[in-house]
Design an enzyme around this catalytic site. Sequence first.
Site, PDB file in Angstrom:
ATOM      1  N   TYR A 143       7.336   4.995  -4.044  1.00  0.00           N
ATOM      2  CA  TYR A 143       7.386   5.033  -2.570  1.00  0.00           C
ATOM      3  C   TYR A 143       8.231   6.216  -2.101  1.00  0.00           C
ATOM      4  CZ  TYR A 143       8.983   3.052   2.013  1.00  0.00           C
ATOM      5  OH  TYR A 143       9.319   2.831   3.330  1.00  0.00           O
ATOM      6  N   LYS A 194      13.468 -18.146   2.761  1.00  0.00           N
ATOM      7  CA  LYS A 194      13.950 -19.020   1.670  1.00  0.00           C
ATOM      8  C   LYS A 194      14.916 -20.089   2.200  1.00  0.00           C
ATOM      9  CE  LYS A 194      14.010 -15.986  -2.422  1.00  0.00           C
ATOM     10  NZ  LYS A 194      14.990 -15.254  -3.293  1.00  0.00           N
ATOM     11  N   ARG A 215      24.272  -2.621   2.172  1.00  0.00           N
ATOM     12  CA  ARG A 215      23.175  -2.032   2.958  1.00  0.00           C
ATOM     13  C   ARG A 215      23.577  -1.872   4.414  1.00  0.00           C
ATOM     14  NH1 ARG A 215      21.773  -1.526  -1.482  1.00  0.00           N
ATOM     15  NH2 ARG A 215      19.826  -2.063  -2.567  1.00  0.00           N
TER      16      ARG A 215
HETATM   17  P1  NAP Z   1       4.933  -3.429   8.119  1.00  0.00           P
HETATM   18  O1  NAP Z   1       5.561  -4.450   8.987  1.00  0.00           O
HETATM   19  O2  NAP Z   1       4.542  -3.788   6.736  1.00  0.00           O
HETATM   20  O3  NAP Z   1       3.648  -2.834   8.903  1.00  0.00           O
HETATM   21  C1  NAP Z   1       2.849  -1.886   8.282  1.00  0.00           C
HETATM   22  C2  NAP Z   1       1.860  -1.367   9.304  1.00  0.00           C
HETATM   23  O4  NAP Z   1       1.037  -0.371   8.667  1.00  0.00           O
HETATM   24  C3  NAP Z   1       0.916  -2.450   9.837  1.00  0.00           C
HETATM   25  O5  NAP Z   1       0.592  -2.183  11.165  1.00  0.00           O
HETATM   26  C4  NAP Z   1      -0.316  -2.279   8.924  1.00  0.00           C
HETATM   27  O6  NAP Z   1      -1.519  -2.718   9.545  1.00  0.00           O
HETATM   28  C5  NAP Z   1      -0.316  -0.756   8.763  1.00  0.00           C
HETATM   29  N1  NAP Z   1      -1.009  -0.332   7.550  1.00  0.00           N
HETATM   30  C6  NAP Z   1      -0.710  -0.683   6.273  1.00  0.00           C
HETATM   31  N2  NAP Z   1      -1.578  -0.113   5.406  1.00  0.00           N
HETATM   32  C7  NAP Z   1      -2.454   0.604   6.173  1.00  0.00           C
HETATM   33  C8  NAP Z   1      -3.607   1.394   5.882  1.00  0.00           C
HETATM   34  N3  NAP Z   1      -4.045   1.568   4.619  1.00  0.00           N
HETATM   35  N4  NAP Z   1      -4.276   1.957   6.918  1.00  0.00           N
HETATM   36  C9  NAP Z   1      -3.864   1.778   8.199  1.00  0.00           C
HETATM   37  N5  NAP Z   1      -2.776   1.060   8.546  1.00  0.00           N
HETATM   38  C10 NAP Z   1      -2.082   0.471   7.548  1.00  0.00           C
HETATM   39  O7  NAP Z   1       5.867  -2.147   8.006  1.00  0.00           O
HETATM   40  P2  NAP Z   1       7.194  -1.754   8.840  1.00  0.00           P
HETATM   41  O8  NAP Z   1       8.350  -2.437   8.217  1.00  0.00           O
HETATM   42  O9  NAP Z   1       6.917  -1.920  10.303  1.00  0.00           O
HETATM   43  O10 NAP Z   1       7.306  -0.193   8.474  1.00  0.00           O
HETATM   44  C11 NAP Z   1       6.971   0.816   9.425  1.00  0.00           C
HETATM   45  C12 NAP Z   1       7.416   2.146   8.847  1.00  0.00           C
HETATM   46  O11 NAP Z   1       8.838   2.104   8.620  1.00  0.00           O
HETATM   47  C13 NAP Z   1       6.776   2.463   7.484  1.00  0.00           C
HETATM   48  O12 NAP Z   1       6.421   3.822   7.417  1.00  0.00           O
HETATM   49  C14 NAP Z   1       7.894   2.146   6.478  1.00  0.00           C
HETATM   50  O13 NAP Z   1       7.754   2.917   5.316  1.00  0.00           O
HETATM   51  C15 NAP Z   1       9.126   2.520   7.277  1.00  0.00           C
HETATM   52  N6  NAP Z   1      10.384   1.853   6.876  1.00  0.00           N
HETATM   53  C16 NAP Z   1      10.450   0.496   6.850  1.00  0.00           C
HETATM   54  C17 NAP Z   1      11.692  -0.107   6.512  1.00  0.00           C
HETATM   55  C18 NAP Z   1      11.871  -1.613   6.523  1.00  0.00           C
HETATM   56  O14 NAP Z   1      12.984  -2.070   6.173  1.00  0.00           O
HETATM   57  N7  NAP Z   1      10.878  -2.405   6.921  1.00  0.00           N
HETATM   58  C19 NAP Z   1      12.811   0.698   6.223  1.00  0.00           C
HETATM   59  C20 NAP Z   1      12.670   2.083   6.277  1.00  0.00           C
HETATM   60  C21 NAP Z   1      11.454   2.658   6.619  1.00  0.00           C
HETATM   61  P3  NAP Z   1      -1.976  -4.274   9.434  1.00  0.00           P
HETATM   62  O15 NAP Z   1      -1.105  -5.009  10.424  1.00  0.00           O
HETATM   63  O16 NAP Z   1      -3.396  -4.230   9.832  1.00  0.00           O
HETATM   64  O17 NAP Z   1      -1.732  -4.701   8.022  1.00  0.00           O
HETATM   65  O1  GFB Z   2      15.633  -5.317   1.198  1.00  0.00           O
HETATM   66  P1  GFB Z   2      15.452  -5.104  -0.261  1.00  0.00           P
HETATM   67  O2  GFB Z   2      14.257  -5.706  -0.870  1.00  0.00           O
HETATM   68  O3  GFB Z   2      15.402  -3.539  -0.480  1.00  0.00           O
HETATM   69  O4  GFB Z   2      16.717  -5.688  -1.139  1.00  0.00           O
HETATM   70  P2  GFB Z   2      16.292  -2.348  -1.009  1.00  0.00           P
HETATM   71  C1  GFB Z   2      17.975  -5.467  -0.818  1.00  0.00           C
HETATM   72  C2  GFB Z   2      18.917  -6.220  -1.736  1.00  0.00           C
HETATM   73  O5  GFB Z   2      18.755  -7.634  -1.495  1.00  0.00           O
HETATM   74  C3  GFB Z   2      18.787  -6.053  -3.255  1.00  0.00           C
HETATM   75  C4  GFB Z   2      18.814  -8.351  -2.705  1.00  0.00           C
HETATM   76  O6  GFB Z   2      20.080  -5.884  -3.798  1.00  0.00           O
HETATM   77  C5  GFB Z   2      18.219  -7.396  -3.729  1.00  0.00           C
HETATM   78  O7  GFB Z   2      18.670  -7.758  -5.032  1.00  0.00           O
HETATM   79  N1  GFB Z   2      18.060  -9.614  -2.566  1.00  0.00           N
HETATM   80  C6  GFB Z   2      18.576 -10.843  -2.776  1.00  0.00           C
HETATM   81  C7  GFB Z   2      16.769  -9.746  -2.241  1.00  0.00           C
HETATM   82  N2  GFB Z   2      17.636 -11.794  -2.617  1.00  0.00           N
HETATM   83  C8  GFB Z   2      16.490 -11.148  -2.277  1.00  0.00           C
HETATM   84  C9  GFB Z   2      15.152 -11.586  -1.997  1.00  0.00           C
HETATM   85  O8  GFB Z   2      14.816 -12.763  -2.024  1.00  0.00           O
HETATM   86  N3  GFB Z   2      14.231 -10.626  -1.691  1.00  0.00           N
HETATM   87  C10 GFB Z   2      14.576  -9.275  -1.636  1.00  0.00           C
HETATM   88  N4  GFB Z   2      13.616  -8.390  -1.311  1.00  0.00           N
HETATM   89  N5  GFB Z   2      15.833  -8.819  -1.910  1.00  0.00           N
HETATM   90  C11 GFB Z   2      14.032  -1.142  -0.482  1.00  0.00           C
HETATM   91  C12 GFB Z   2      13.099  -0.147  -1.122  1.00  0.00           C
HETATM   92  O9  GFB Z   2      15.155  -1.233  -1.294  1.00  0.00           O
HETATM   93  O10 GFB Z   2      14.450  -0.685   0.797  1.00  0.00           O
HETATM   94  C13 GFB Z   2      11.901   0.072  -0.219  1.00  0.00           C
HETATM   95  O11 GFB Z   2      12.665  -0.686  -2.368  1.00  0.00           O
HETATM   96  C14 GFB Z   2      12.323   0.405   1.214  1.00  0.00           C
HETATM   97  O12 GFB Z   2      11.148   1.137  -0.732  1.00  0.00           O
HETATM   98  C15 GFB Z   2      13.360  -0.582   1.693  1.00  0.00           C
HETATM   99  O13 GFB Z   2      12.850   1.644   1.306  1.00  0.00           O
HETATM  100  C16 GFB Z   2      13.895  -0.203   3.032  1.00  0.00           C
HETATM  101  O14 GFB Z   2      17.161  -1.921   0.089  1.00  0.00           O
HETATM  102  O15 GFB Z   2      16.944  -2.653  -2.312  1.00  0.00           O
END
Ligand code: NAP
Ligand code: GFB
Length: 327
Positions: A143, A194, A215
């Site tokens: 990613y 959970k 974080r």
């Molecule tokens: P999300 O809730 O999983 O939503 C993903 C969105 O992308 C949905 O609208 C989905 O459409 C659309 N999508 C997925 N695959 C697609 C495809 N093949 N073609 C067209 N649309 C597609 O993601 P989010 O958390 O809002 O993330 C938004 C942005 O923030 C992303 O670029 C992600 O990398 C970035 N980001 C997220 C986090 C985080 O903690 N969540 C942190 C840092 C950066 P459907 O609803 O139709 O599935």
């Molecule tokens: O949010 P998270 O999945 O993403 O996990 P990262 C953060 C921390 O939460 C890790 C702990 O240290 C996990 O071990 N954790 C504890 C859990 N329990 C849970 C659980 O039930 N589910 C999850 N998911 N975590 C991601 C990247 O890293 O950050 C992605 O892998 C993206 O690419 C995202 O950039 C924003 O912060 O570790």
Amino acid sequence: MSVILVTGGTGLVGKAIQHVIETELEGSRFGKKPGETWVFASSKEGDLRDAEQARKLFEKYKPTHVIHLAALVGGLFANMKYKLTFYRDNTLINDNVLYTSHITGVKKLISCLSTCVYPDKVEYPLDETKIHLGLPHESNFGYAHAKRMVDVANHAYKDQFGSNFTSAIPTNIFGPHDNYDLESAHVIPALVHKCYLAKKNGTPFIIGGTGKPLRQFIYSRDLAKLFIWQLREYDDVEPLILSVGEDEEVSIKQVADAIVKALDFKGEYAFDPSRADGQFRKPASNKKLLSLIGDFEFTPFEQALDESVKWFLENYDAARTGKKNVV
Ligand code: NAP
Ligand code: GFB
């Protein structure tokens, strides 16, 4: 007449931008401007991994501006399990959106990276100059590399065509409309789901890992305002970190404690150190952002968590809660 296309408009961040645009006063700093049309696209309107479907989506809406959020997104455990799928799907989506924006004459494009793109071993805090100074953490290198290439492409489009393509770098995000699927969720929605199930079923609430990693979390509705501000007032190819301050870092244990409080959980609660901790910390500086935007009020963490838990409880049946496999 501006048409702003938000790709990934139906996800966590897309829904937050839609909420802000629909609730802020028209003409205000984060509100809709007169004459603007906002389009929030889902994957059902076009799978952006496919160039032809991307072209058709842009032909349909003829955007003048694009906030590009669409991506295959997941938490630590999903990223560790599907490195190639996270790399390839996001590489295809990003290349199609940037190229289609170029050939259709989009005036401005903001793409979304993540602080996990940063090198794992680099001097902290992370700032906008350190993206390419080493390998990302191995847990999400698929990613992370796909996202880094957006910054490379933005500079190439700027250099060759003068394109106004830029990017934002948020930290971990949470809020209403999050993904609560325990397989692919990020930590906050995963632990909220959970803890909810543990309370409902009278079973223990198990947190993955040691609880020690640190974080920074930004509330999706604060991030939404920052994206709208960047669209209006930031015209530089250099990526910009959109985050709360470095001093807002919290441990996963503190997050779990806050979730236990928000859900009023009284049962047994334990850690499972057999699950990965991932990157220990990725502290990002928001100095550049604050130097440009001036004062910005972030929602206090506990208030944002309470609002997110309230949304989850009120929308459990409609929420993304389950068993939708990543691949
Ligand atoms: P999300 O809730 O999983 O939503 C993903 C969105 O992308 C949905 O609208 C989905 O459409 C659309 N999508 C997925 N695959 C697609 C495809 N093949 N073609 C067209 N649309 C597609 O993601 P989010 O958390 O809002 O993330 C938004 C942005 O923030 C992303 O670029 C992600 O990398 C970035 N980001 C997220 C986090 C985080 O903690 N969540 C942190 C840092 C950066 P459907 O609803 O139709 O599935
Ligand atoms: O949010 P998270 O999945 O993403 O996990 P990262 C953060 C921390 O939460 C890790 C702990 O240290 C996990 O071990 N954790 C504890 C859990 N329990 C849970 C659980 O039930 N589910 C999850 N998911 N975590 C991601 C990247 O890293 O950050 C992605 O892998 C993206 O690419 C995202 O950039 C924003 O912060 O570790």
